[in-house]
Design a protein around this motif. Structure first.
Motif, PDB file in Angstrom:
ATOM      1  N   VAL A   1      54.554  39.074  34.217  1.00 23.57           N
ATOM      2  CA  VAL A   1      55.707  39.919  34.525  1.00 23.57           C
ATOM      3  C   VAL A   1      56.266  39.595  35.911  1.00 23.57           C
TER       4      VAL A   1
ATOM      5  N   LEU B   1      45.701  43.611  31.548  1.00 22.49           N
ATOM      6  CA  LEU B   1      46.899  44.075  32.247  1.00 22.49           C
ATOM      7  C   LEU B   1      47.188  43.218  33.478  1.00 22.49           C
ATOM      8  N   TYR B   2      46.128  42.777  34.139  1.00 21.02           N
ATOM      9  CA  TYR B   2      46.301  41.937  35.320  1.00 21.02           C
ATOM     10  C   TYR B   2      46.952  40.609  34.934  1.00 21.02           C
TER      11      TYR B   2
ATOM     12  N   ASN C   1      59.863  47.777  36.481  1.00 17.99           N
ATOM     13  CA  ASN C   1      58.800  46.961  35.884  1.00 17.99           C
ATOM     14  C   ASN C   1      57.646  46.739  36.847  1.00 17.99           C
TER      15      ASN C   1
ATOM     16  N   GLY D   1      53.964  48.547  36.244  1.00 20.57           N
ATOM     17  CA  GLY D   1      52.823  47.661  36.047  1.00 20.57           C
ATOM     18  C   GLY D   1      51.717  47.915  37.061  1.00 20.57           C
ATOM     19  N   HIS D   2      52.081  48.111  38.317  1.00 20.69           N
ATOM     20  CA  HIS D   2      51.073  48.345  39.346  1.00 20.69           C
ATOM     21  C   HIS D   2      50.409  49.710  39.181  1.00 20.69           C
TER      22      HIS D   2
ATOM     23  N   GLU E   1      50.491  41.289  34.184  1.00 24.08           N
ATOM     24  CA  GLU E   1      51.256  41.546  35.406  1.00 24.08           C
ATOM     25  C   GLU E   1      51.609  40.246  36.126  1.00 24.08           C
TER      26      GLU E   1
END
Length: 249
Positions: free
Chosen positions: A225, A218-219, A178, A182-183, A222
């Motif tokens: 997450v 997305l940031y 994950n 993600g990164h 993240e």
């Protein structure tokens, strides 16, 4: 421009500590960020104070403490509180290091399988040794679910044993995968925005609005997450420890 989403995961030696045979023992960027995570946690817990009316730092420390304690009691019962130092340390270490790793140009410790596997094996052997110490041979009742018909019991036992020894794999790979994925996604979208701007000029910067919006989204995801993966790792640890404390199904 060349987008290289893997470069951010490179482990770079900062200075050499010594040698063992032909192997160099080095202090790396991964080691540095581990120290940073531990330092931040220590500052949070030691500098928060014990005021009757808590300040911001004390509130964060108390909420963290109660959050982990509630998670343990709800999954492993009050007896599971003897493992509070272990679970709290794992949760805070992963949560803080994951959040630090979201900051641009930093390093994410849990994006390396060796780190997550080491933590998962720590939990696995803690469960195994404590389960045998506390329950003796009764610990193996976790492989024999109650109420299973005798004619399918061997198959069920095989599945239970296999799943037990695969726990460290799923426990470690879930967190590692994950954070890694993600990164990589963040790097690709952010690099795509810059690539459009540098290659197409003003038109490219206009066309990069959508990828930029996706990067921001997305940031934010993240960040969520980073916390959720630390929580999932901690709650799975509680569930596995519950098997050692209460091996009967």
């Amino acid at each position: 421009m060349k987008i290289d989403p893997i470069h951010q995961f490179n482990i770079e030696p900062l200075f050499t500590l010594g040698h063992i045979g032909n192997h160099t023992i080095a202090f790396t960027n991964s080691s540095l960020y581990m120290f940073i995570a531990v330092l931040l946690i220590a500052l949070l817990m030691l500098a928060s104070g014990r005021d009757l009316v808590p300040g911001r730092l004390q509130s964060v420390a108390e909420i963290s403490y109660e959050f982990v304690a509630t998670t343990i009691r709800s999954t492993a019962g009050s007896e599971g509180m003897k493992f509070f130092p272990l679970i709290f340390s794992i949760f805070m270490f992963l949560c803080v290091s994951n959040l630090v790793g979201v900051i641009p140009y930093t390093f994410t410790i849990s994006s390396h399988l060796i780190v997550t596997a080491a933590l998962a094996l720590l939990v696995f052997f803690t469960v195994l040794f404590y389960g045998l110490y506390k329950n003796g041979l009764k610990f193996f009742k976790i492989f024999v679910p109650s109420g299973v018909p005798i004619y399918i019991l061997p198959l069920v036992m095989f599945i239970e044993v296999l799943s037990f020894f695969l726990r460290p794999v799923s426990h470690s790979v879930r967190l590692f995968a994950n954070m890694l994925a993600g990164h990589i996604a963040l790097k690709v979208f952010a690099g795509f925005v810059a690539m459009l701007g540098f290659s197409l000029g003003a038109l490219g910067w206009v066309g990069g609005v959508l990828p930029l919006a996706l990067t921001i989204a997305l940031y934010a995801l993240e960040l969520l997450v980073a916390f959720l993966q630390a929580y999932v790792f901690a709650i799975l640890t509680c569930i596995y420890l519950n098997d050692a404390i209460h091996p009967g199904h």
